[in-house]
Design an enzyme around this catalytic site. Structure first.
Site, short mmCIF file in Angstrom:
data_model
loop_
_atom_site.label_atom_id
_atom_site.label_comp_id
_atom_site.label_asym_id
_atom_site.label_seq_id
_atom_site.Cartn_x
_atom_site.Cartn_y
_atom_site.Cartn_z
CB CYS A 18 104.35 94.20 115.49
SG CYS A 18 102.85 93.08 114.95
O1 SLP Z 1 103.05 88.73 111.94
C1 SLP Z 1 101.61 88.41 111.67
O2 SLP Z 1 101.34 87.23 112.60
C2 SLP Z 1 101.70 89.99 111.88
C3 SLP Z 1 102.24 91.27 111.29
SE1 SLP Z 1 101.89 93.19 111.00
#
Ligand code: SLP
Length: 432
Positions: free
Chosen positions: A375
């Site tokens: 994210c």
């Molecule tokens: O890639 C991550 O660590 C969380 C994605 Se929701």
């Protein structure tokens, strides 16, 4: 047949060699048995689970069978499980509940003359304690409540020695108005496991010594479930977030609540047709909930095997990286002496100018991984906030690569990835 999907994107490799997926902390493919369960439910359990005729009853039974499997996976009871759209909704539900709980508690305290959270005329607000390395669905939700003047937030820093939140620092942050402590079970980038059980023990002791509001306890277990044993009751939390797409389940989730509405408060974010005992209304997503239940069944049956395999592959990966690059060329950002970490997570930096993590990954021909939380992938201009908060030096964090292996990752995959990284560094070195 998706059985090999776990470590390759064959359908993406028409023109180049098969990619090796090592970003399982970002998301996982559905296990083939989960796909099968979802497919059957799509075909055969489409009736409304609230309908009283047989097809509806059958759909409801599927949901409750999934509830039982998910509750067993986290050491709770079926009635403790509230299905949600995913981890973000579950986390928002917890923070929303904590704020409502604070004001309900004040009403009770004032009625009974127990209120001690006067702050010398200052505006009284619910106080939330989180860590400085939480997922954005906790961090930004807390920030939003603070910006809206609905809560005060303390973000407890992690120790730069252990990479963990220190129990004493959490307790030291408690105020008379504190109503929630929310600390993730394990971090998504470093893999470091937090001392949740110890934090809960100390905060529960504080609760016994003070009047309302009771401090509620939450952990976001997104990254831990399916990799290590997660037992909500043993930890002593009131709430625990469950995220399907981290353990080969569909993109739905659930919130474990210790006695929702009785032992632990739970206030709905929205209102509707009464599903999930009015805690989370909306006609149930039966096929995906069925898939979540199947994935939980697989964890209940195979967790020990999964953990052993993940740890073997992660250790082999670290061993090969050290052998190929040498101790003066590589830094292991997940290795904090004395702290346990997830069996599948390996965060490294190849030291030296020109080996920026994103540039290395963009040059790799086989490896699919990330420099940090998916994210945050849009933040191309700066290194991971989480690594910096863990004390990783800026130039080292800039070069970070997060490698997170999965159930079907093999030693052969590791050999391919390490060779790919070696060739990539050679290419970049010649370009420098
Ligand atoms: O890639 C991550 O660590 C969380 C994605 Se929701």
């Amino acid at each position: 047949d998706y059985s090999h999907w776990g470590h390759s994107f064959s359908h993406l490799s028409e023109v180049d060699e098969e990619r090796i997926y090592m970003d399982y902390n970002a998301t996982t493919p559905m296990d083939s048995e989960v796909v099968e369960t979802v497919t059957v439910a799509i075909r055969e359990a489409w009736a409304n689970p609230s309908s009283s005729y047989l097809p509806g009853v059958k759909a409801r039974d599927i949901i409750n069978q999934a509830r039982e499997s998910v509750s067993r996976m986290v050491g709770g009871k079926p009635e403790d499980i509230i299905f949600t759209s995913g981890g973000t909704e579950a986390n928002n539900l917890v923070l929303h509940t904590a704020v409502k709980h604070f004001w309900q508690s004040r009403e009770v305290a004032e009625r009974e003359g127990l209120d001690s959270s006067q702050q010398n005329g200052r505006t009284i607000l619910p106080h939330l304690i989180i860590s400085s390395i939480e997922h954005d669905s906790i961090r930004l939700t807390a920030e939003h409540l603070e910006k809206e003047g609905k809560a005060e937030v303390t973000s407890v820093s992690v120790s730069k020695v252990t990479g963990q939140v220190e129990v004493e620092d959490v307790v030291a942050a408690v105020r008379p108005t504190t109503c929630l402590v929310s600390i993730m079970t394990a971090n998504n980038e470093t893999g470091i496991i937090m001392p949740i059980k110890e934090i809960c023990q100390k905060v529960r002791a504080v609760n016994k010594q003070r009047p309302l509001p009771r401090i509620l306890l939450h952990t976001d277990a997104a990254q831990a479930i399916g990799k290590i044993r997660v037992d909500a009751r043993d930890m002593g939390v009131d709430y625990l977030t469950i995220v399907g797409h981290k353990f080969f389940a569909p993109r739905v989730g659930a919130l474990y609540v210790n006695g929702p509405g009785t032992i632990s408060p739970l206030y709905p974010l929205f209102f509707g047709g009464g599903q999930e005992r009015n805690f989370r209304p909306g006609t149930e997503n039966t096929p995906m909930i069925a898939g979540l239940g199947k994935a939980a069944e697989l964890v209940n049956t195979h967790l020990s095997e999964y953990e052993t395999h993940l740890r073997d592959i992660r250790c082999y990966l670290e061993e090969r990286l050290l052998a190929v690059f040498g101790a003066d060329k590589i830094r292991f950002n997940s290795n904090f002496p004395g702290s346990d970490n997830l069996p599948n997570t390996c965060n490294i930096s190849i030291l030296g100018r020109g080996f920026v993590g994103r540039r290395v990954l963009a040059t790799c021909r086989r490896l699919l991984a990330s420099v940090g939380a998916a994210c945050h992938s849009g933040q191309v201009d700066r290194p991971s906030r989480i690594l910096l908060n863990c004390g990783v030096p800026y130039d080292v964090a800039t070069n970070a690569l997060r490698l997170s292996v999965g159930r079907s990752t093999s030693r052969e995959d590791v050999d391919i990835v390490v060779e790919d990284l070696k060739q990539t560094i050679d290419v970049l070195e010649r370009m420098n």
